[in-house]
Design a protein around this motif. Structure first.
Motif, mmCIF file in Angstrom:
data_model
loop_
_atom_site.group_PDB
_atom_site.id
_atom_site.type_symbol
_atom_site.label_atom_id
_atom_site.label_comp_id
_atom_site.label_asym_id
_atom_site.label_seq_id
_atom_site.Cartn_x
_atom_site.Cartn_y
_atom_site.Cartn_z
ATOM 1 N N PHE A 3 48.994 75.373 52.652
ATOM 2 C CA PHE A 3 48.387 75.243 53.976
ATOM 3 C C PHE A 3 47.322 76.315 54.199
ATOM 4 O O PHE A 3 46.251 76.040 54.753
ATOM 5 N N GLU A 58 54.584 75.811 49.978
ATOM 6 C CA GLU A 58 53.989 74.925 50.977
ATOM 7 C C GLU A 58 53.105 75.710 51.939
ATOM 8 O O GLU A 58 52.010 75.265 52.309
ATOM 9 N N ALA A 103 59.948 70.922 58.297
ATOM 10 C CA ALA A 103 59.010 69.795 58.213
ATOM 11 C C ALA A 103 58.976 69.187 56.815
ATOM 12 O O ALA A 103 58.819 67.968 56.668
ATOM 13 N N ARG A 104 59.111 70.011 55.797
ATOM 14 C CA ARG A 104 58.988 69.533 54.417
ATOM 15 C C ARG A 104 60.340 69.480 53.687
ATOM 16 O O ARG A 104 60.386 69.264 52.479
ATOM 17 N N THR A 151 59.356 76.798 50.302
ATOM 18 C CA THR A 151 58.746 77.051 51.609
ATOM 19 C C THR A 151 57.467 77.854 51.474
ATOM 20 O O THR A 151 56.436 77.525 52.087
ATOM 21 N N HIS A 181 49.607 70.739 62.536
ATOM 22 C CA HIS A 181 49.866 70.084 61.250
ATOM 23 C C HIS A 181 51.332 69.687 61.085
ATOM 24 O O HIS A 181 51.636 68.553 60.687
ATOM 25 N N TYR A 182 52.257 70.613 61.406
ATOM 26 C CA TYR A 182 53.676 70.380 61.113
ATOM 27 C C TYR A 182 54.481 69.926 62.341
ATOM 28 O O TYR A 182 55.578 69.379 62.175
ATOM 29 N N ILE A 229 57.889 75.162 58.768
ATOM 30 C CA ILE A 229 57.438 74.527 57.524
ATOM 31 C C ILE A 229 58.629 74.052 56.696
ATOM 32 O O ILE A 229 58.617 72.942 56.143
ATOM 33 N N ASN A 287 60.194 68.020 64.777
ATOM 34 C CA ASN A 287 58.998 67.330 65.275
ATOM 35 C C ASN A 287 59.328 66.111 66.127
ATOM 36 O O ASN A 287 58.599 65.132 66.157
#
Length: 354
Positions: free
Chosen positions: A104, A100, A88-89, A97, A28-29, A85, A47
């Motif tokens: 998930f 999020e 990524a966000r 954090t 996902h991330y 996470i 990523n």
């Protein structure tokens, strides 16, 4: 329900839950990576495509590595899936954090007063200031075992290589893949990573054997620290025609026959693909390594450079990289191979040195 032996910290509990679903978190991330065995491989925590960062998807059989833990082999950074996470966000606080992560995991949200918005500390990483301190503590490379190490790879002309220095006892942080009794410090070749303005943003370290005959016998003899994305190790001043490549030794090999050509080492395929272009650049030679990561970096560079009006020309080694070419064939044959690949007029950069 979480086991009672766990810490009551919400972060600790959620980190364990994430580790139980490590592969799903990565898909996902860290969607630009892929699974290989018990690991998820990707370029970095942001990523980026590549293979430098690896996440354990399950605990190692010997118990030395826990699921959900990650290490970036290039930078030496490490952490857990909450760090993934957060990156990524772009989470600014621990609360963001954890919220999020709960989304998930499909967990219920706590009441607003349950957790004050305390900032989560980042995973250990070298800052640009730390990189500059290490660089200041190093000395010129001439006459050191780092020069001996490069000489063993047929890299003997070190003229104008102000970006390279030497540290006699550079700290090495052992990883779970190292032997338990690994030395805490080794001699190291230190390379300055700079931005387009020449400011130091990081350093690259190559740990060496005590006699300089090879790299140090450690799990990860090459690591970088500081801010790397877009930057690189620079040899010469930027100009309209330049060469970029992944490794320092790859470009040092090319400098043995093109000592006046400006060059930048991106330090990994992922970072090479993201290198920032000087405003004066018109034609960019890419000294790619002969592997899938090198091919991917070249494709990305062509796409980015085309949009900026820059012509990209790949330089292909005869073997796996240009240092292998230099050591196997010598300068004359390396120069001959390059002469056939350079744009008309750029062959003037080829100079034989002793």
């Amino acid at each position: 329900m979480m086991p009672t032996t766990l810490s009551s910290s919400p972060a600790s509990q959620i980190a364990v839950r994430l580790a139980d679903h490590a592969e799903g978190v990565c898909r996902h991330y860290l969607s630009k990576g892929r699974k290989e065995g018990r690991y998820w491989l990707v370029g970095d925590i942001r990523n980026t495509p590549g293979r430098s960062l690896y996440v354990r998807l399950s605990a190692s059989p010997d118990g030395r590595g826990a699921a959900g833990k990650w290490t970036d082999a290039q930078s030496g950074d490490h952490g857990d899936l909450l760090d993934v996470i957060a990156a990524a966000r772009n989470c600014r606080t621990m609360r963001e954090t954890l919220d999020e992560a709960r989304r998930f995991l499909s967990l219920s949200m706590p009441p607003p007063a349950a957790e004050p918005p305390v900032r989560r500390s980042k995973a250990p990483t070298g800052t640009p200031d730390a990189a500059r301190r290490l660089l200041a503590a190093a000395k010129p490379i001439t006459g050191t075992i780092a020069q001996h190490y490069l000489g063993g790879r047929s890299i003997t002309d070190l003229t104008g290589l102000n970006a390279l220095r030497f540290h006699g006892a550079c700290y090495y942080r052992a990883s779970s893949d190292d032997d338990a009794d690994v030395r805490p410090a080794w001699p190291a070749m230190i390379a300055a990573v700079t931005d387009l303005d020449g400011s130091v943003t990081g350093v690259h370290r190559t740990w060496l054997a005590l006699d300089g005959s090879d790299k140090a016998p450690v799990a990860y003899p090459r690591r970088a620290m500081g801010h790397l994305l877009g930057h690189g190790v620079r040899f010469g001043r930027a100009g309209p025609v330049m060469v970029v490549g992944e490794g320092i030794e790859t470009l040092l090999s090319l400098r043995q026959v093109m000592p006046l050509m400006p060059m930048i080492a991106g330090l990994s395929a992922a970072h090479l693909a993201a290198i920032l272009f000087p405003a004066c650049l018109k034609r960019l030679y890419v000294a790619r390594d002969d592997d899938p990561a090198g091919a991917g970096a070249l494709t990305t560079l062509i796409q980015r450079a085309t949009q900026a009006g820059i012509v990209v020309v790949p330089l292909e080694p005869r073997l796996d990289d240009f240092n292998s070419d230099l050591t196997a064939f010598g300068r004359e044959r390396l120069a001959a191979n390059l002469r056939g690949q350079l744009h008309r007029g750029d062959g003037a950069h080829l100079q034989m040195q002793g």
